[in-house]
Design a protein around this motif. Structure first.
Motif, short mmCIF file in Angstrom:
data_model
loop_
_atom_site.label_atom_id
_atom_site.label_comp_id
_atom_site.label_asym_id
_atom_site.label_seq_id
_atom_site.Cartn_x
_atom_site.Cartn_y
_atom_site.Cartn_z
N TYR A 137 0.84 -1.21 0.00
CA TYR A 137 0.00 0.00 0.00
C TYR A 137 0.87 1.26 0.00
CZ TYR A 137 -3.19 3.58 1.75
OH TYR A 137 -3.92 4.73 1.92
N LEU A 138 1.89 1.26 0.85
CA LEU A 138 2.76 2.44 0.94
C LEU A 138 3.57 2.64 -0.34
CD1 LEU A 138 3.98 2.18 4.62
CD2 LEU A 138 2.32 3.77 3.66
N GLU A 139 4.00 1.54 -0.98
CA GLU A 139 4.69 1.67 -2.27
C GLU A 139 3.80 2.39 -3.27
OE1 GLU A 139 5.91 -2.15 -3.65
OE2 GLU A 139 7.20 -2.50 -1.92
N GLY A 140 2.53 2.00 -3.31
CA GLY A 140 1.61 2.64 -4.24
C GLY A 140 1.33 4.09 -3.89
N VAL A 141 1.19 4.38 -2.61
CA VAL A 141 0.93 5.76 -2.17
C VAL A 141 2.12 6.65 -2.50
CG1 VAL A 141 0.65 7.22 -0.12
CG2 VAL A 141 -0.75 5.19 -0.39
N ILE A 142 3.31 6.16 -2.17
CA ILE A 142 4.51 6.98 -2.41
C ILE A 142 4.72 7.19 -3.91
CG2 ILE A 142 7.03 6.98 -2.23
CD1 ILE A 142 6.63 5.64 0.53
N ALA A 143 4.54 6.14 -4.70
CA ALA A 143 4.74 6.28 -6.15
C ALA A 143 3.68 7.18 -6.78
CB ALA A 143 4.71 4.90 -6.81
N GLY A 144 2.47 7.15 -6.24
CA GLY A 144 1.37 7.89 -6.88
C GLY A 144 1.16 9.30 -6.39
N GLU A 145 1.64 9.63 -5.18
CA GLU A 145 1.29 10.93 -4.61
C GLU A 145 2.46 11.85 -4.35
OE1 GLU A 145 -1.19 10.46 -1.20
OE2 GLU A 145 -2.66 9.26 -2.28
N PHE A 146 3.68 11.37 -4.51
CA PHE A 146 4.83 12.22 -4.20
C PHE A 146 5.61 12.55 -5.46
CE2 PHE A 146 4.26 9.56 -0.30
CZ PHE A 146 3.64 10.55 0.43
N HIS A 147 6.16 13.73 -5.48
CA HIS A 147 6.92 14.20 -6.64
C HIS A 147 8.38 13.79 -6.48
CE1 HIS A 147 8.71 16.94 -9.57
NE2 HIS A 147 7.51 16.95 -10.11
N PRO A 148 9.05 13.35 -7.56
CA PRO A 148 10.44 12.90 -7.45
C PRO A 148 11.41 14.02 -7.07
CG PRO A 148 9.63 12.63 -9.72
CD PRO A 148 8.49 13.11 -8.88
N ALA A 149 11.01 15.26 -7.25
CA ALA A 149 11.90 16.37 -6.90
C ALA A 149 11.92 16.64 -5.39
CB ALA A 149 11.47 17.64 -7.64
N TRP A 150 11.02 16.04 -4.65
CA TRP A 150 11.01 16.25 -3.20
C TRP A 150 12.25 15.63 -2.57
CZ3 TRP A 150 5.35 14.90 -1.39
CH2 TRP A 150 4.47 15.82 -1.96
N SER A 151 12.66 16.19 -1.46
CA SER A 151 13.83 15.66 -0.75
C SER A 151 13.50 14.31 -0.12
CB SER A 151 14.29 16.64 0.34
OG SER A 151 13.33 16.67 1.38
N ALA A 152 14.54 13.53 0.13
CA ALA A 152 14.35 12.20 0.75
C ALA A 152 13.71 12.31 2.12
CB ALA A 152 15.69 11.48 0.84
N GLU A 153 14.06 13.38 2.87
CA GLU A 153 13.50 13.56 4.21
C GLU A 153 12.00 13.82 4.16
OE1 GLU A 153 16.18 15.38 3.13
OE2 GLU A 153 17.74 14.26 4.19
N SER A 154 11.55 14.62 3.19
CA SER A 154 10.12 14.91 3.11
C SER A 154 9.33 13.66 2.67
CB SER A 154 9.84 16.08 2.17
OG SER A 154 10.24 15.77 0.86
N ILE A 155 9.91 12.87 1.77
CA ILE A 155 9.24 11.63 1.36
C ILE A 155 9.19 10.65 2.53
CG2 ILE A 155 9.42 9.60 -0.14
CD1 ILE A 155 10.50 11.48 -2.31
N ALA A 156 10.27 10.55 3.31
CA ALA A 156 10.28 9.67 4.48
C ALA A 156 9.24 10.11 5.51
CB ALA A 156 11.67 9.64 5.10
N ALA A 157 9.13 11.42 5.73
CA ALA A 157 8.14 11.93 6.68
C ALA A 157 6.72 11.63 6.20
CB ALA A 157 8.33 13.44 6.87
N GLN A 158 6.48 11.79 4.90
CA GLN A 158 5.16 11.48 4.36
C GLN A 158 4.87 9.98 4.44
OE1 GLN A 158 2.77 13.47 3.53
NE2 GLN A 158 3.92 15.35 3.78
N ALA A 159 5.89 9.15 4.25
CA ALA A 159 5.71 7.69 4.36
C ALA A 159 5.34 7.30 5.79
CB ALA A 159 6.97 6.96 3.90
N VAL A 160 5.98 7.93 6.77
CA VAL A 160 5.64 7.66 8.18
C VAL A 160 4.21 8.09 8.46
CG1 VAL A 160 6.15 8.33 10.57
CG2 VAL A 160 8.01 7.74 9.01
N ALA A 161 3.83 9.26 7.96
CA ALA A 161 2.45 9.74 8.17
C ALA A 161 1.45 8.82 7.47
CB ALA A 161 2.31 11.17 7.64
N ALA A 162 1.75 8.38 6.26
CA ALA A 162 0.85 7.48 5.53
C ALA A 162 0.72 6.14 6.25
CB ALA A 162 1.34 7.28 4.10
N ARG A 163 1.83 5.61 6.77
CA ARG A 163 1.78 4.35 7.50
C ARG A 163 0.94 4.49 8.77
NH1 ARG A 163 4.99 -0.05 7.61
NH2 ARG A 163 6.62 0.98 6.45
#
Length: 182
Positions: free
Chosen positions: A150-176
């Motif tokens: 589920y998180l793989e799909g959310v991260i691939a579908g809702e986050f922009h590749p230009a975002w920093s790794a820290e912001s993607i990690a924070a969003q992944a924690v929030a999504a989980r």
């Protein structure tokens, strides 16, 4: 309780109480299985008249409604196939498009593809699709998927590749956290 020459004496009333009261009344209902915590159920369609699914090597199983025997495997389809599902009176009717195969599920129809994805409305979905009769000629469709998928799909579908790794990690924690507590 009282002590009598080093032995513990239990009053007879306590013995009768524990003999007559079922253990569930004292400890509550059984806790959910660990696998229940590792899955996310996402309703992807509500109260629809028909459901169209497509996939490779589709596997069908029936899940029981309340107070029925455990689920069992119903059918295996070993090729690319497309199916229409319709619900009526607590049953799910599955009809192959372009073929003459039909299946009737008395309860919830569970569909998955060991090859990876089942397509619903043209969207590939991981995990298992459940077609649930809701009463009358309507169905709910639920995607049951592991938290990680589920998180793989959310991260691939809702986050922009230009975002920093820290912001993607924070969003992944929030999504989980959101998926586990909803």
């Amino acid at each position: 309780m009282s002590f009598d020459q080093g032995r513990i004496k239990t009053p007879w009333k306590a013995v009768v109480f524990f003999a007559l009261v079922p253990p569930q009344a004292l400890i509550g209902p059984p806790s959910p299985r660990w696998s229940d915590y590792n899955q996310v159920r996402v309703r992807i369609a509500e109260s629809v008249p028909t459901v169209w699914l497509r996939g490779i090597d589709l596997r069908f199983a029936v899940s029981p409604m309340q107070n029925q025997a455990p689920g069992r495997s119903l059918a295996t389809v070993d090729r690319v196939s497309q199916w229409d599902f319709a619900c009526q009176g607590g049953r799910v009717e599955a009809t192959e498009r372009g073929g003459n195969r039909r299946h009737t599920f008395h309860g919830i129809a569970r569909i998955h593809s060991p090859g990876g994805f089942v397509q619903f409305r043209g969207n590939p979905l991981r995990g298992e699709i459940r077609v649930i009769p809701t009463g009358g000629p309507r169905c709910d469709v639920v995607n049951v998927v592991s938290v990680e998928s589920y998180l793989e799909g959310v991260i691939a579908g809702e986050f922009h590749p230009a975002w920093s790794a820290e912001s993607i990690a924070a969003q992944a924690v929030a999504a989980r956290s959101y998926s586990l507590f909803q």
